[in-house]
Design a protein around this motif. Structure first.
Motif, PDB file in Angstrom:
ATOM      1  N   VAL A 205       0.851  -1.175   0.000  1.00  0.00           N
ATOM      2  CA  VAL A 205       0.000   0.000   0.000  1.00  0.00           C
ATOM      3  C   VAL A 205       0.892   1.231   0.000  1.00  0.00           C
ATOM      4  CG1 VAL A 205      -1.811   1.247   1.237  1.00  0.00           C
ATOM      5  CG2 VAL A 205      -1.745  -1.250   1.305  1.00  0.00           C
ATOM      6  N   ASP A 206       0.654   2.104  -0.980  1.00  0.00           N
ATOM      7  CA  ASP A 206       1.392   3.367  -1.081  1.00  0.00           C
ATOM      8  C   ASP A 206       0.366   4.461  -1.304  1.00  0.00           C
ATOM      9  OD1 ASP A 206       3.310   5.323  -1.344  1.00  0.00           O
ATOM     10  OD2 ASP A 206       3.824   4.790  -3.415  1.00  0.00           O
ATOM     11  N   GLY A 207      -0.036   5.109  -0.225  1.00  0.00           N
ATOM     12  CA  GLY A 207      -1.111   6.098  -0.326  1.00  0.00           C
ATOM     13  C   GLY A 207      -2.388   5.398  -0.748  1.00  0.00           C
ATOM     14  N   PRO A 208      -3.032   5.908  -1.800  1.00  0.00           N
ATOM     15  CA  PRO A 208      -4.272   5.266  -2.247  1.00  0.00           C
ATOM     16  C   PRO A 208      -4.044   4.027  -3.118  1.00  0.00           C
ATOM     17  CG  PRO A 208      -3.835   7.191  -3.573  1.00  0.00           C
ATOM     18  CD  PRO A 208      -2.771   7.152  -2.500  1.00  0.00           C
ATOM     19  N   ARG A 209      -2.817   3.769  -3.493  1.00  0.00           N
ATOM     20  CA  ARG A 209      -2.510   2.636  -4.387  1.00  0.00           C
ATOM     21  C   ARG A 209      -2.281   1.351  -3.607  1.00  0.00           C
ATOM     22  NH1 ARG A 209       1.859   5.842  -7.693  1.00  0.00           N
ATOM     23  NH2 ARG A 209       0.480   7.384  -8.613  1.00  0.00           N
ATOM     24  N   VAL A 210      -2.907   0.285  -4.105  1.00  0.00           N
ATOM     25  CA  VAL A 210      -2.718  -1.045  -3.540  1.00  0.00           C
ATOM     26  C   VAL A 210      -2.176  -1.920  -4.656  1.00  0.00           C
ATOM     27  CG1 VAL A 210      -3.814  -3.013  -2.401  1.00  0.00           C
ATOM     28  CG2 VAL A 210      -4.628  -0.704  -1.935  1.00  0.00           C
ATOM     29  N   GLY A 211      -0.985  -2.475  -4.456  1.00  0.00           N
ATOM     30  CA  GLY A 211      -0.352  -3.284  -5.489  1.00  0.00           C
ATOM     31  C   GLY A 211      -0.170  -4.728  -5.064  1.00  0.00           C
ATOM     32  N   TYR A 212      -0.359  -5.627  -6.009  1.00  0.00           N
ATOM     33  CA  TYR A 212      -0.233  -7.066  -5.782  1.00  0.00           C
ATOM     34  C   TYR A 212       1.232  -7.457  -5.639  1.00  0.00           C
ATOM     35  CZ  TYR A 212      -0.415 -12.073  -6.803  1.00  0.00           C
ATOM     36  OH  TYR A 212      -0.282 -13.438  -6.746  1.00  0.00           O
ATOM     37  N   ILE A 213       1.511  -8.307  -4.639  1.00  0.00           N
ATOM     38  CA  ILE A 213       2.848  -8.878  -4.455  1.00  0.00           C
ATOM     39  C   ILE A 213       2.808 -10.391  -4.678  1.00  0.00           C
ATOM     40  CG2 ILE A 213       4.761  -9.248  -2.838  1.00  0.00           C
ATOM     41  CD1 ILE A 213       4.432  -6.333  -3.805  1.00  0.00           C
ATOM     42  N   ALA A 214       1.917 -11.078  -3.977  1.00  0.00           N
ATOM     43  CA  ALA A 214       1.856 -12.543  -4.083  1.00  0.00           C
ATOM     44  C   ALA A 214       0.550 -13.054  -3.495  1.00  0.00           C
ATOM     45  CB  ALA A 214       3.026 -13.180  -3.341  1.00  0.00           C
ATOM     46  N   SER A 215       0.206 -14.281  -3.857  1.00  0.00           N
ATOM     47  CA  SER A 215      -0.939 -14.955  -3.245  1.00  0.00           C
ATOM     48  C   SER A 215      -0.807 -16.451  -3.463  1.00  0.00           C
ATOM     49  CB  SER A 215      -2.263 -14.447  -3.831  1.00  0.00           C
ATOM     50  OG  SER A 215      -2.346 -14.729  -5.206  1.00  0.00           O
ATOM     51  N   GLY A 216      -1.559 -17.205  -2.682  1.00  0.00           N
ATOM     52  CA  GLY A 216      -1.527 -18.653  -2.824  1.00  0.00           C
ATOM     53  C   GLY A 216      -2.318 -19.316  -1.719  1.00  0.00           C
TER      54      GLY A 216
ATOM     55  N   MET B 238     -13.553  -8.728  -8.567  1.00  0.00           N
ATOM     56  CA  MET B 238     -13.204  -7.405  -8.052  1.00  0.00           C
ATOM     57  C   MET B 238     -11.738  -7.346  -7.614  1.00  0.00           C
ATOM     58  SD  MET B 238     -15.563  -5.336  -8.611  1.00  0.00           S
ATOM     59  CE  MET B 238     -14.836  -3.970  -7.736  1.00  0.00           C
ATOM     60  N   VAL B 239     -11.246  -8.420  -7.003  1.00  0.00           N
ATOM     61  CA  VAL B 239      -9.829  -8.456  -6.619  1.00  0.00           C
ATOM     62  C   VAL B 239      -8.962  -8.377  -7.871  1.00  0.00           C
ATOM     63  CG1 VAL B 239      -8.032  -9.985  -5.692  1.00  0.00           C
ATOM     64  CG2 VAL B 239     -10.124  -9.591  -4.385  1.00  0.00           C
ATOM     65  N   LYS B 240      -9.358  -9.116  -8.901  1.00  0.00           N
ATOM     66  CA  LYS B 240      -8.629  -9.068 -10.177  1.00  0.00           C
ATOM     67  C   LYS B 240      -8.571  -7.636 -10.700  1.00  0.00           C
ATOM     68  CE  LYS B 240      -9.069 -10.318 -14.991  1.00  0.00           C
ATOM     69  NZ  LYS B 240     -10.023 -10.743 -15.998  1.00  0.00           N
ATOM     70  N   ARG B 241      -9.704  -6.939 -10.687  1.00  0.00           N
ATOM     71  CA  ARG B 241      -9.762  -5.565 -11.196  1.00  0.00           C
ATOM     72  C   ARG B 241      -8.988  -4.586 -10.317  1.00  0.00           C
ATOM     73  NH1 ARG B 241     -15.874  -4.631 -13.482  1.00  0.00           N
ATOM     74  NH2 ARG B 241     -15.913  -6.472 -14.814  1.00  0.00           N
ATOM     75  N   LEU B 242      -9.209  -4.679  -8.995  1.00  0.00           N
ATOM     76  CA  LEU B 242      -8.562  -3.741  -8.083  1.00  0.00           C
ATOM     77  C   LEU B 242      -7.044  -3.851  -8.108  1.00  0.00           C
ATOM     78  CD1 LEU B 242     -10.977  -4.049  -5.024  1.00  0.00           C
ATOM     79  CD2 LEU B 242     -10.662  -2.022  -6.468  1.00  0.00           C
ATOM     80  N   LEU B 243      -6.554  -5.077  -8.263  1.00  0.00           N
ATOM     81  CA  LEU B 243      -5.101  -5.298  -8.266  1.00  0.00           C
ATOM     82  C   LEU B 243      -4.517  -5.427  -9.669  1.00  0.00           C
ATOM     83  CD1 LEU B 243      -4.860  -7.762  -5.238  1.00  0.00           C
ATOM     84  CD2 LEU B 243      -4.438  -5.292  -5.270  1.00  0.00           C
ATOM     85  N   GLN B 244      -5.372  -5.262 -10.673  1.00  0.00           N
ATOM     86  CA  GLN B 244      -4.971  -5.334 -12.082  1.00  0.00           C
ATOM     87  C   GLN B 244      -4.219  -6.635 -12.386  1.00  0.00           C
ATOM     88  OE1 GLN B 244      -2.859  -1.663 -12.794  1.00  0.00           O
ATOM     89  NE2 GLN B 244      -4.639  -0.431 -12.298  1.00  0.00           N
ATOM     90  N   LEU B 245      -4.837  -7.746 -11.975  1.00  0.00           N
ATOM     91  CA  LEU B 245      -4.244  -9.063 -12.204  1.00  0.00           C
ATOM     92  C   LEU B 245      -4.584  -9.556 -13.608  1.00  0.00           C
ATOM     93  CD1 LEU B 245      -5.153 -10.726  -8.777  1.00  0.00           C
ATOM     94  CD2 LEU B 245      -2.993  -9.649  -9.435  1.00  0.00           C
ATOM     95  N   PRO B 246      -3.731 -10.359 -14.218  1.00  0.00           N
ATOM     96  CA  PRO B 246      -4.010 -10.868 -15.565  1.00  0.00           C
ATOM     97  C   PRO B 246      -5.107 -11.933 -15.602  1.00  0.00           C
ATOM     98  CG  PRO B 246      -1.947 -11.757 -14.741  1.00  0.00           C
ATOM     99  CD  PRO B 246      -2.408 -10.749 -13.734  1.00  0.00           C
TER     100      PRO B 246
END
Length: 182
Positions: A20-31, A127-135
């Motif tokens: 999280v950087d200010g209003p931005r939320v970026g994907y790192i990993a999941s599993g 929604m998670v896909k969209r919010l985190l811009q996942l492929p």
């Protein structure tokens, strides 16, 4: 700030890591951490798999805090007890690794991610896909875990705003522009 989200489960525990950087939320990993329901291992061994698995995730991704789903009573009391034990192992692993833990209900997560508390798993995945811009779509357990992390990212921003407002007000009294206190 780096947040680890967890969707607890005895068979499959989802995890998701975001920055999280200010209003931005970026994907790192999941599993997922899986203990395999058909496995012949005893419950204590399965709990150790969860404990060790979350420990590995924490060591690998170095989150600043964790966000975990609060579990409510299920239709089946036995399942609820087992899930509670799995959740306890996960919480213990997080605290043992020095992480502050924040807890949210599934309803809070669904509202934060999808905008309403009755969202289906497929809606959360989308929604998670969209919010985190996942492929592609994350799996359902990973999507719920990422949703928990996103929920804390939003709640953390709100809490920071409230803390800032509280410091402006100071001591529970309001300061007015003309300098008077009431």
């Amino acid at each position: 700030m780096r947040i680890l989200g967890i969707d607890p489960g005895l068979r499959t525990t989802g995890f998701g890591v975001v920055d999280v950087d200010g209003p931005r939320v970026g994907y790192i990993a999941s599993g997922v951490i899986s203990t395999q329901a058909t496995d012949t291992r005893a419950l204590p061994e399965r709990l150790k798999i969860l404990f060790d698995g979350i420990g590995e995730v924490v060591q690998r991704y170095q989150p600043d805090c964790a966000s975990v789903e609060i579990v409510f009573v299920n239709v089946n009391p036995q399942s609820t007890l087992l899930l509670g034990q799995a959740r306890g192992a996960l919480l213990t692993a997080l605290v043992a690794n020095g992480l502050p833990v924040h807890e949210y209900t599934a309803l809070q997560m669904k509202q934060a991610v999808a905008g309403h508390g009755r969202a289906h798993k497929t809606q959360i995945q989308e929604m998670v896909k969209r919010l985190l811009q996942l492929p592609g779509l994350p799996g359902p357990d990973a999507a719920d875990a990422l949703g928990m992390a996103i929920t804390h990212a939003h709640a953390g921003t709100s809490m920071a705003r409230m803390a800032a407002a509280d410091s402006i007000i100071g001591n529970g009294r309001v300061s007015y522009r003309d300098g008077r206190r009431r």
